[in-house]
Structure formats: structure tokens, C-alpha cells
Design a protein around this motif. Structure first.
Motif, PDB file in Angstrom:
ATOM      1  N   ASN A 110       0.661  -1.219   0.138  1.00  0.00           N
ATOM      2  CA  ASN A 110       0.583   0.207   0.209  1.00  0.00           C
ATOM      3  C   ASN A 110       0.902   1.092   0.132  1.00  0.00           C
ATOM      4  O   ASN A 110       1.743   1.570   0.597  1.00  0.00           O
ATOM      5  CB  ASN A 110      -0.533  -0.158   1.429  1.00  0.00           C
ATOM      6  N   CYS A 111       0.755   2.456  -1.040  1.00  0.00           N
ATOM      7  CA  CYS A 111       1.509   3.134  -0.831  1.00  0.00           C
ATOM      8  C   CYS A 111       0.598   4.374  -1.025  1.00  0.00           C
ATOM      9  O   CYS A 111      -1.253   4.713  -1.478  1.00  0.00           O
ATOM     10  CB  CYS A 111       2.040   3.777  -2.339  1.00  0.00           C
ATOM     11  N   ASN A 112       0.700   5.192   0.334  1.00  0.00           N
ATOM     12  CA  ASN A 112      -0.441   6.826   0.412  1.00  0.00           C
ATOM     13  C   ASN A 112      -0.063   7.587  -1.236  1.00  0.00           C
ATOM     14  O   ASN A 112       1.500   8.307  -0.771  1.00  0.00           O
ATOM     15  CB  ASN A 112       0.387   7.266   1.616  1.00  0.00           C
ATOM     16  N   PRO A 113      -1.063   7.824  -1.409  1.00  0.00           N
ATOM     17  CA  PRO A 113      -0.749   8.907  -2.865  1.00  0.00           C
ATOM     18  C   PRO A 113      -0.036  10.421  -2.231  1.00  0.00           C
ATOM     19  O   PRO A 113       0.210  11.225  -3.140  1.00  0.00           O
ATOM     20  CB  PRO A 113      -1.948   9.199  -3.489  1.00  0.00           C
ATOM     21  N   LEU A 114      -0.310  10.999  -0.875  1.00  0.00           N
ATOM     22  CA  LEU A 114       0.041  12.246  -0.575  1.00  0.00           C
ATOM     23  C   LEU A 114       1.446  11.833  -0.055  1.00  0.00           C
ATOM     24  O   LEU A 114       2.327  13.155   0.067  1.00  0.00           O
ATOM     25  CB  LEU A 114      -0.486  12.608   0.193  1.00  0.00           C
ATOM     26  N   TYR A 115       2.082  10.890  -0.129  1.00  0.00           N
ATOM     27  CA  TYR A 115       3.605  10.838   0.532  1.00  0.00           C
ATOM     28  C   TYR A 115       4.752  11.723  -0.456  1.00  0.00           C
ATOM     29  O   TYR A 115       4.242  11.889  -1.619  1.00  0.00           O
ATOM     30  CB  TYR A 115       4.192   9.208  -0.217  1.00  0.00           C
ATOM     31  N   THR A 116       5.906  11.871  -0.336  1.00  0.00           N
ATOM     32  CA  THR A 116       7.189  12.582  -1.078  1.00  0.00           C
ATOM     33  C   THR A 116       7.266  11.749  -2.078  1.00  0.00           C
ATOM     34  O   THR A 116       7.611  10.709  -2.029  1.00  0.00           O
ATOM     35  CB  THR A 116       8.294  13.051  -0.424  1.00  0.00           C
ATOM     36  N   HIS A 117       7.794  11.862  -3.439  1.00  0.00           N
ATOM     37  CA  HIS A 117       8.697  10.853  -3.666  1.00  0.00           C
ATOM     38  C   HIS A 117       9.693  10.094  -3.864  1.00  0.00           C
ATOM     39  O   HIS A 117       9.780   9.349  -3.807  1.00  0.00           O
ATOM     40  CB  HIS A 117       9.506  11.948  -4.979  1.00  0.00           C
ATOM     41  N   SER A 118      10.404  11.173  -2.116  1.00  0.00           N
ATOM     42  CA  SER A 118      11.237  10.567  -1.785  1.00  0.00           C
ATOM     43  C   SER A 118      11.332   9.061  -0.799  1.00  0.00           C
ATOM     44  O   SER A 118      11.264   7.630  -1.205  1.00  0.00           O
ATOM     45  CB  SER A 118      12.368  11.164  -0.835  1.00  0.00           C
ATOM     46  N   GLU A 119      10.220   9.833  -0.650  1.00  0.00           N
ATOM     47  CA  GLU A 119       9.171   7.886   0.634  1.00  0.00           C
ATOM     48  C   GLU A 119       8.776   7.095  -0.898  1.00  0.00           C
ATOM     49  O   GLU A 119       8.782   6.474   0.293  1.00  0.00           O
ATOM     50  CB  GLU A 119       7.873   9.149   1.408  1.00  0.00           C
ATOM     51  N   LEU A 120       8.242   7.567  -1.504  1.00  0.00           N
ATOM     52  CA  LEU A 120       7.754   6.366  -2.176  1.00  0.00           C
ATOM     53  C   LEU A 120       8.455   5.851  -2.503  1.00  0.00           C
ATOM     54  O   LEU A 120       8.409   4.376  -3.023  1.00  0.00           O
ATOM     55  CB  LEU A 120       6.849   6.806  -2.926  1.00  0.00           C
ATOM     56  N   THR A 121       9.896   5.843  -3.307  1.00  0.00           N
ATOM     57  CA  THR A 121      10.934   5.458  -3.749  1.00  0.00           C
ATOM     58  C   THR A 121      11.119   4.364  -2.565  1.00  0.00           C
ATOM     59  O   THR A 121      11.890   3.633  -2.725  1.00  0.00           O
ATOM     60  CB  THR A 121      12.368   6.476  -3.966  1.00  0.00           C
ATOM     61  N   HIS A 122      11.277   5.490  -1.798  1.00  0.00           N
ATOM     62  CA  HIS A 122      12.350   4.010  -0.337  1.00  0.00           C
ATOM     63  C   HIS A 122      10.820   2.834  -0.145  1.00  0.00           C
ATOM     64  O   HIS A 122      11.025   1.642   0.095  1.00  0.00           O
ATOM     65  CB  HIS A 122      11.989   4.811   1.191  1.00  0.00           C
ATOM     66  N   ILE A 123       9.671   3.197  -0.487  1.00  0.00           N
ATOM     67  CA  ILE A 123       8.768   2.036  -0.180  1.00  0.00           C
ATOM     68  C   ILE A 123       9.029   1.017  -1.485  1.00  0.00           C
ATOM     69  O   ILE A 123       9.255  -0.493  -1.226  1.00  0.00           O
ATOM     70  CB  ILE A 123       6.961   2.693  -0.553  1.00  0.00           C
ATOM     71  N   LEU A 124       8.733   1.744  -3.045  1.00  0.00           N
ATOM     72  CA  LEU A 124       9.416   0.998  -3.930  1.00  0.00           C
ATOM     73  C   LEU A 124      10.374  -0.356  -3.335  1.00  0.00           C
ATOM     74  O   LEU A 124      10.349  -1.530  -4.420  1.00  0.00           O
ATOM     75  CB  LEU A 124       9.420   1.564  -5.338  1.00  0.00           C
TER      76      LEU A 124
END
Length: 568
Positions: A110-124
């Protein structure tokens, strides 16, 4: 280490459990994909999802899940062990891809659409996602495209948002809100992009996959309040167990013809379990909004006659005290389920007055799938209590100063929990796992106690405790005192550095509309409830208090705001 033979669990809730609920009931761990198939068969003609007026029956949802599962398996090579990342708001696309991926043995990220790019990068990166699924809203697609340009997933699946809308709204959306949509611009990403609708149109059927309760179902990243988010491994057994526990606690709450209002986002663990999985495995209608807007929520409850509203306290408070609430019929709301933050008594009273129903406070964490405790839904509950542990859940308390010792019954300590809903651990993080468990109990980081009747109370987060002149000061104690004043609409308390006391509390207050409450008047009020050590160093009035995406009051944002203010 504590001698295990000396610690006898203190469980006073067992003899005081609500009538009709068995603490020792068998917990069903049948995986969610199997439960969804059963729900589709049993409730085929009933409405499963209502999205802004567009209805999808259980039969139609089941058909879409089957076709998407076949496409994932046979077109995208998604199989047992694959990881499917979701970057989606609440739409009918979310449950379909979620259940289709689980059906073929993949795990959801699950990814939060309001996360920053760096946070989403970390998750993926940390989840090693195979595909990323999103919709063509500009908010999500532009972020997804950037992630794909960095090769953080092999394929991008994109749904066309307007197709989820009713016919008239679909037409109007294209005319008036077409600018909210986007297209993949990068040629390299276009080559990796597949249309959601093209996948469904292939009409493929998935081959059966054997799923064990110990297989990973969801990789749920924590909020990242202490550094980068950690990945909690939630098994099929964890998630299924919590659905069973919630259903046992609710007795007949989650049964047709009930309708649940889903406004908190499905990518959040609270909503994933309580707003999506629990109702949809039980034949309940889920009426969903893509994002919270007060007027839209009031209209949806009025239109769908929703009977269940899971929400964070700030959302429930805003709904119950909305100036325009009298224009809408909210009498269908029978039960509010509050989670994510402490529930003020004032909000409980306002909800009951506005709807005629009652609101119960629950408690849990990402790592516990999430619900551990809940107030009784149909029996008297105690003010400021999070209720009792759900069936099959054991809650105990560790000494805050020495977390290798259990405290005596009734004393304050760190809440620790065991149960079939508790995760086996964090992904690839031995250090965090070592710190997070003690004698098989998960350490929550929350300070609380249990009373002689078995009701659990949370005093505060360990990390939020303010050490004033060597004494523990709990922000929640101050917040509860602030809420006792009728002119306080919302409040939040943080700790900051203080030359004299080491740390000191700072209170932020949003006054009710029209109030002229002063700091002097507020301090005079607080003298009734707080000691001198607990008295805030400053009381700052604000027109709005910062909140997270799910509507929780945010201490982190206040800390950042306060620090910037003092530096300027």
C-alpha cells in the motif's frame, strides 16, 4: 530477563466481557480471497460498492476480480511471491486489484498518494515491487510516472478514473474536471504501461493458487514518524484473524442490509481492515468517497442511509458539529468506530446528539492488522477507555524504565500485546524485530494501564512523553483538560526544549467559531485539572491545526512549524 514462571497474565476483562461475546471463541483464519469468493456466492445480487452513486453488485465485483486475477497471472506473470504496489485513492478499482492480487498469491504494497517522491521511492525499493497500479488522476499518475522512470517497478497499470463514476457524473467530469486527469508523457514509461480496462477485456481466468495462512498478504509500511517507514509483514492469517475478531466483537453489526461509509483511505491499515475487508467479506455495502470533504460525506450518508462510520476523531467531530448538518438526515448512523487517535468525550457526546447513534473507540497499530481493543458497541463503556482486548488478544504492561519487567496490575506501563493478528515481524529488519518483541508480546510504544474491570486506558505514546524537571508529563492529560473547556474545538500538545525544565509542553488550540477565549482564561480553566509541572509554557491559538491524510492531528507538523517559528 524476567523469569517467565513468575509472570501470570492479568486478564480481568475475561470475567467482565460484554454479554454475547466469547473471549475464547475460535478465530477464523480462512484467507481473505476465499472469504471474498464466498461472499460473492452468498450475496451475488446485493450491492457491494457505491462510488458517488455508481453501484457495483457482489456478482459484478466478483467477475472483475476473477478477470483481473487472470490477467495478472497470465499477462503480467504475477504469481505467488510477487508484490503489487497500489497508488490509489478510494475507488472501486482498489478492492478489485487488492483481491485479485491476493487470489494469485501476490502480496499488496500500500502506498499513500500524498507521500513525497522520496518516501514512495523508499517503499518501492524496499518492497521490491513487480508492478505499480494507479489511476489517471494527475495527483497519482504524475508520481507514478516519475517512479517508473527510475525503474522502481516492471509494469505500470493505469485505470481511467471517470469510468468509475455514474453516467451523468462521468460526462460532467470530462467537461469540468478534465484538467484533473493526466497521461503518461515519457516514451520509456509508455512502453511499460498497460490499461486496466484492456486487462479486464482479455477475460482470462486465473489458475488456482494454494494460499497458506502464514504467507505474506500485505507489506504495510508504518507512518515513518521515527525515521524512514518500516515494512510490517502481515500474513493472510493475521489479516483474516482480525476480520474474525472484529466480526465477533460487532456481533451482527457487519451483516446485510448494513451500509458502511468509507471515507478514510483504503491504503491506511484502519480503513483496509475495517472499511474494506470486514464489510466486503460479510455482504455489507461499502459507500466510498475518493477523499474527505465534509459536504460530500454528509450527502453520501443522507443518500445511502449509511449505518456504520469508521473515522478518526477529528472527522467525527467535524461531522457532528457541522453548521449545515441539520440539512441532512444522519439518523441512519447507528455505530461510529473511532480509531487512529484518542477520542475526546465531547466528540462522543456530539456524535450521539447529531445522529442518535453511538461511537466506540478502538485501538490498534499497523503491526497488529490493526485492531487490538475496542469499546463495547452495545454495552456501557467507560470514558477515555479504548475498551477491552478483542477475542483471543492478550494485553499486558511493561515497566517503562525497565522494559524487561511487567508492572503490577493496574500500574502504568508500556502496552504489549499477543494475538493471531500480530505480525511475525518487520521485513529484513532484525534490529527492529529484536527491539519490538518481548517474550512473544509486541511492544506498542504506548503507555497505559488496565483497571479492575478489564478496561484498557492509553495515557500517551512513549515517544511523546515530555520530561519536565525529571517528571513524566503526558500530552494527552493536558489535551483532555483543554477539551473540558466548551470553547475548545481542537487541541494538540507537543514537548519542546526548555532551558529550565529540560522540556516543556506547548499547547495549540483551535477555538470554536466565534469564540474570543484568551490565554489567561484558558490558564485559569486549566488550574482545575493540571499541576504546575503540567501547565503549558505557551498556549497558541490557531485557526486550523495540521492533520495527516487520514485526519489525525499531527504532532510532527506542529513540531516542525514551532521550530521554524522560533528560528525566524
Amino acid at each position: 530477563m524476567t523469569d517467565k514462571t513468575k509472570h501470570k497474565p492479568y486478564q480481568p476483562w475475561i470475567e467482565n466481557y460484554p454479554e454475547g461475546i466469547d473471549y475464547f471463541a475460535e478465530i477464523d483464519t480462512t484467507p481473505v480471497p476465499t472469504r471474498i469468493e464466498q461472499a460473492v456466492k452468498e450475496h451475488a445480487s446485493l450491492i457491494a460498492m457505491d462510488f458517488l452513486g455508481a453501484e457495483t453488485s457482489y456478482a459484478e465485483m466478483g467477475d472483475q476480480i476473477e478477470r483481473m486475477a487472470g490477467a495478472l497471472q497470465k499477462e503480467l506473470d504475477i504469481k505467488k511471491g510477487s508484490r503489487v504496489a497500489l497508488l490509489l485513492p478510494n475507488t472501486p478499482f482498489f478492492p478489485v486489484i487488492y483481491y485479485a492480487a491476493l487470489k494469485v498469491g501476490a502480496s499488496i504494497v500500500n502506498c499513500n498518494p500524498l507521500y513525497t517522491h522520496s518516501e514512495l521511492t523508499h517503499i518501492l525499493k524496499n518492497s521490491d515491487a513487480d508492478i505499480l497500479v494507479t489511476t489517471d488522476l494527475k495527483l497519482t499518475l504524475e508520481k507514478a510516472e516519475k517512479l517508473m522512470q527510475e525503474n522502481l517497478a516492471d509494469k505500470l497499470v493505469v485505470s481511467h478514473f471517470p469510468t468509475a463514476l455514474p453516467t451523468l457524473k462521468k460526462f460532467l467530469f470530462k467537461i469540468f474536471k478534465g484538467k484533473d486527469l493526466a497521461k503518461v508523457e515519457s516514451v520509456s514509461v509508455q512502453q511499460k504501461t498497460i490499461s486496466w480496462h484492456d486487462l479486464l477485456d482479455k477475460n482470462l481466468k486465473a489458475d488456482p493458487v494454494e494460499i497458506d495462512k502464514d504467507d505474506m498478504a500485505v507489506l504495510q509500511f508504518t507512518g515513518g514518524t521515527t525515521g524512514l517507514p518500516k515494512a510490517a509483514v502481515l500474513t493472510h492469517g493475521n489479516i483474516a484473524a482480525n476480520l474474525s475478531q472484529i466480526d465477533l466483537w460487532g456481533v451482527d453489526l457487519f451483516r446485510p442490509p448494513a451500509t458502511l461509509a468509507a471515507v478514510i483511505p483504503f491504503f491506511h491499515i484502519f480503513a483496509m481492515t475495517v472499511c474494506m475487508n470486514t464489510p466486503l467479506t460479510s455482504g455489507v455495502k461499502v459507500a466510498m468517497l475518493p477523499r474527505y470533504e465534509r459536504k460530500s460525506l454528509l450527502e453520501m450518508i443522507n443518500r445511502t442511509r449509511a449505518s456504520i462510520l469508521p473515522a478518526v476523531p477529528t472527522l467525527s467531530h467535524a461531522l457532528a458539529t457541522a453548521p449545515e448538518r441539520e440539512k441532512y438526515d444522519l439518523s441512519s448512523l447507528k455505530i461510529g468506530i473511532s480509531g487512529g487517535a484518542a477520542l475526546p468525550n465531547e466528540t462522543k457526546q456530539a456524535f450521539s446528539k447529531a445522529t442518535g447513534g453511538r461511537i466506540a473507540e478502538g485501538y490498534g497499530l499497523t503491526e497488529t492488522s490493526p485492531v487490538l481493543c475496542c469499546s463495547p458497541l452495545y454495552a456501557p463503556n467507560k470514558d477515555n477507555s479504548i475498551g477491552m482486548p478483542l477475542p483471543g488478544t492478550d494485553v499486558q504492561f511493561l515497566d517503562v524504565e525497565d522494559p524487561t519487567k511487567f508492572v503490577a496490575p493496574g500500574e502504568r506501563g508500556e502496552l504489549v500485546a499477543k494475538g493471531p493478528q500480530v505480525m511475525p515481524g518487520y521485513l529484513d529488519n532484525d534490529e527492529a524485530n529484536e527491539k519490538s518483541f518481548f517474550e512473544g508480546y509486541f511492544r506498542t510504544g504506548d503507555v497505559g494501564y488496565v483497571d479492575e474491570d478489564g478496561h484498557i486506558y492509553i495515557v500517551d505514546r512513549i515517544k511523546d512523553i515530555i520530561i519536565c524537571s525529571g517528571f513524566n508529563v503526558y500530552p494527552r492529560t493536558i489535551e483532555d483538560a483543554l477539551y473540558q473547556h466548551s470553547d475548545v474545538d481542537e487541541c494538540n500538545v507537543i514537548g519542546v526544549e526548555d532551558e529550565y525544565r529540560g522540556e516543556a509542553p506547548i499547547a495549540f488550540v483551535k477555538r470554536v467559531e466565534g469564540s474570543t477565549l484568551t490565554e489567561e482564561q484558558m490558564r485559569e480553566h486549566l488550574k482545575q485539572y493540571l499541576s504546575k509541572i503540567e501547565m503549558p509554557r505557551e498556549i497558541i491559538f490557531k485557526s486550523e491545526l495540521p492533520k495527516t491524510l487520514v485526519g489525525k492531528l499531527s504532532k510532527n507538523d506542529l513540531r516542525d512549524e514551532y521550530n521554524k517559528l522560533k528560528k525566524s
